[in-house]
Design a protein around this motif. Structure first.
Motif, PDB file in Angstrom:
ATOM      1  N   SER A 192      20.994 -21.844 -42.668  1.00  0.00           N
ATOM      2  CA  SER A 192      20.749 -23.351 -42.258  1.00  0.00           C
ATOM      3  C   SER A 192      21.962 -23.952 -41.179  1.00  0.00           C
ATOM      4  O   SER A 192      21.729 -24.284 -40.256  1.00  0.00           O
TER       5      SER A 192
ATOM      6  N   PRO B 181      15.900 -24.250 -44.916  1.00  0.00           N
ATOM      7  CA  PRO B 181      15.374 -25.555 -44.382  1.00  0.00           C
ATOM      8  C   PRO B 181      16.195 -25.840 -42.878  1.00  0.00           C
ATOM      9  O   PRO B 181      15.145 -26.274 -41.928  1.00  0.00           O
ATOM     10  N   GLY B 182      17.381 -25.560 -42.768  1.00  0.00           N
ATOM     11  CA  GLY B 182      17.788 -25.865 -41.304  1.00  0.00           C
ATOM     12  C   GLY B 182      17.179 -24.991 -40.274  1.00  0.00           C
ATOM     13  O   GLY B 182      17.042 -25.650 -39.126  1.00  0.00           O
TER      14      GLY B 182
ATOM     15  N   LEU C 226      14.333 -23.976 -40.181  1.00  0.00           N
ATOM     16  CA  LEU C 226      12.824 -24.644 -39.859  1.00  0.00           C
ATOM     17  C   LEU C 226      13.347 -25.942 -39.246  1.00  0.00           C
ATOM     18  O   LEU C 226      12.192 -26.336 -38.294  1.00  0.00           O
ATOM     19  N   GLU C 227      13.891 -26.733 -39.529  1.00  0.00           N
ATOM     20  CA  GLU C 227      14.125 -28.058 -38.681  1.00  0.00           C
ATOM     21  C   GLU C 227      14.291 -27.574 -37.187  1.00  0.00           C
ATOM     22  O   GLU C 227      14.037 -28.605 -36.350  1.00  0.00           O
ATOM     23  N   GLU C 228      15.165 -26.809 -37.103  1.00  0.00           N
ATOM     24  CA  GLU C 228      15.423 -26.305 -35.545  1.00  0.00           C
ATOM     25  C   GLU C 228      14.009 -25.711 -34.824  1.00  0.00           C
ATOM     26  O   GLU C 228      13.916 -26.055 -33.668  1.00  0.00           O
TER      27      GLU C 228
ATOM     28  N   ARG D  72      10.941 -26.778 -35.576  1.00  0.00           N
ATOM     29  CA  ARG D  72      10.083 -27.758 -35.237  1.00  0.00           C
ATOM     30  C   ARG D  72      10.732 -28.545 -34.036  1.00  0.00           C
ATOM     31  O   ARG D  72       9.895 -29.040 -33.233  1.00  0.00           O
ATOM     32  N   ARG D  73      11.987 -28.600 -34.041  1.00  0.00           N
ATOM     33  CA  ARG D  73      12.623 -29.429 -32.798  1.00  0.00           C
ATOM     34  C   ARG D  73      12.498 -28.703 -31.510  1.00  0.00           C
ATOM     35  O   ARG D  73      11.854 -29.218 -30.775  1.00  0.00           O
TER      36      ARG D  73
ATOM     37  N   LYS E 259       4.729 -28.847 -33.304  1.00  0.00           N
ATOM     38  CA  LYS E 259       3.833 -28.894 -34.376  1.00  0.00           C
ATOM     39  C   LYS E 259       2.504 -27.848 -33.961  1.00  0.00           C
ATOM     40  O   LYS E 259       1.790 -27.818 -35.081  1.00  0.00           O
TER      41      LYS E 259
ATOM     42  N   TRP F 200       4.851 -24.729 -39.990  1.00  0.00           N
ATOM     43  CA  TRP F 200       6.282 -24.385 -40.559  1.00  0.00           C
ATOM     44  C   TRP F 200       6.164 -24.239 -41.968  1.00  0.00           C
ATOM     45  O   TRP F 200       6.129 -25.578 -42.679  1.00  0.00           O
TER      46      TRP F 200
ATOM     47  N   CYS G 169       8.546 -23.560 -45.508  1.00  0.00           N
ATOM     48  CA  CYS G 169       9.855 -23.197 -46.360  1.00  0.00           C
ATOM     49  C   CYS G 169       9.488 -22.407 -47.500  1.00  0.00           C
ATOM     50  O   CYS G 169       9.061 -23.212 -48.503  1.00  0.00           O
TER      51      CYS G 169
END
Length: 268
Positions: free
Chosen positions: A28, A90-91, A93-95, A97-98, A102, A106, A108
């Motif tokens: 992350s 999680p980090g 997956l945040e990247e 998504r960014r 969508k 995604w 976790c």
């Protein structure tokens, strides 16, 4: 030179209870800069790309990181291919998504306990994630469970001898030279057979990359999150000794970093 305090890239003994938490946290932290340092990882992933089937409707990118391969899989299989990118961090997956939005689902989750239905996937793609999974047998059993009959898993992972130059440079008199504990081809073949795969293909290659100095070598490793197990604090003398040892290995192209790549082609 950048200070290096995280040396152990994989557990040399059975993982502690918080191993997954530490791996997830390390990856992350690396997520925002992963793309800048992942040239070697992307190059190795290309070996899987040529083995993709002509069609797949339901695809899992296992250990998707910031979504590079998930996005390419979505492009490759078009609107007919539903892609799920799964990662423990999680980090990451945040990247993902960014960067990729969508159009990809995604998720976790732990590779050894996939929150997916039985026999729902045509393809599992996984580039350099399996070595982070302490329970190889459980992961391959899960892949067998979620694949449809005839479905395939294409997997890149790492074998013993990977990053041998790094291990040698950082070894101390009181420590063994090997910092890593990767599983060999026979271990993977045995786990795949126990999982029940009907066809098991195993291929091994060696890939070598070069960097201008020790700081660049370590940045390429730490920058992609491979720093989960914290080693003892390093002194200036440790850095000097490691630099001297690594410089003795220098080749015309730079300081070498060797990966022993294992590619698995599994069919349910």
């Amino acid at each position: 030179m950048t200070t290096v305090t995280d040396l152990d890239l994989a557990p040399a003994r059975p993982p502690s209870a918080d191993w997954q938490r530490r791996v997830a946290r390390a990856f992350s932290r690396a997520a925002p800069r992963y793309k800048c340092f992942a040239a070697a990882q992307h190059a190795m992933g290309e070996t899987l790309w040529t083995q993709l089937p002509a069609r797949a409707d339901a695809i899992l990118d296992l250990g998707c990181g910031p979504g590079h391969w998930s996005a390419r899989l979505a492009d490759r299989f078009g609107e007919g291919g539903a892609v799920t990118g799964l990662d423990l961090a999680p980090g990451m997956l945040e990247e993902a998504r960014r960067c990729h939005g969508k159009r990809i689902h995604w998720l976790c989750a732990d590779a050894a306990a996939l929150p997916l239905p039985d026999a729902g996937l045509d393809l599992v793609f996984s580039n350099l994630a399996l070595q982070w999974c302490p329970d190889l047998e459980a992961v391959l059993a899960e892949l067998h469970r979620v694949l449809r009959p005839g479905g395939r898993a294409l997997i890149n992972t790492l074998m013993p001898g990977t990053l041998a130059e790094v291990s040698e440079a950082w070894s101390r008199p009181s420590q063994p030279a090997a910092l890593l504990d990767f599983r060999d081809a026979a271990c993977h073949h045995r786990a795949a057979r126990l999982a029940g795969f009907s066809r098991i293909g195993v291929g091994a290659t060696t890939q070598r990359f070069h960097y201008p100095d020790l700081a660049a070598v370590m940045a390429s490793i730490k920058g992609v999150g491979a720093q989960a197990a914290r080693g003892a604090g390093l002194t200036r003398a440790d850095l000097t000794r490691a630099t001297r040892r690594y410089e003795a290995l220098r080749e015309p192209a730079g300081l070498p970093v060797t990966y022993h790549l294992l590619t698995l082609e599994l069919e349910r």
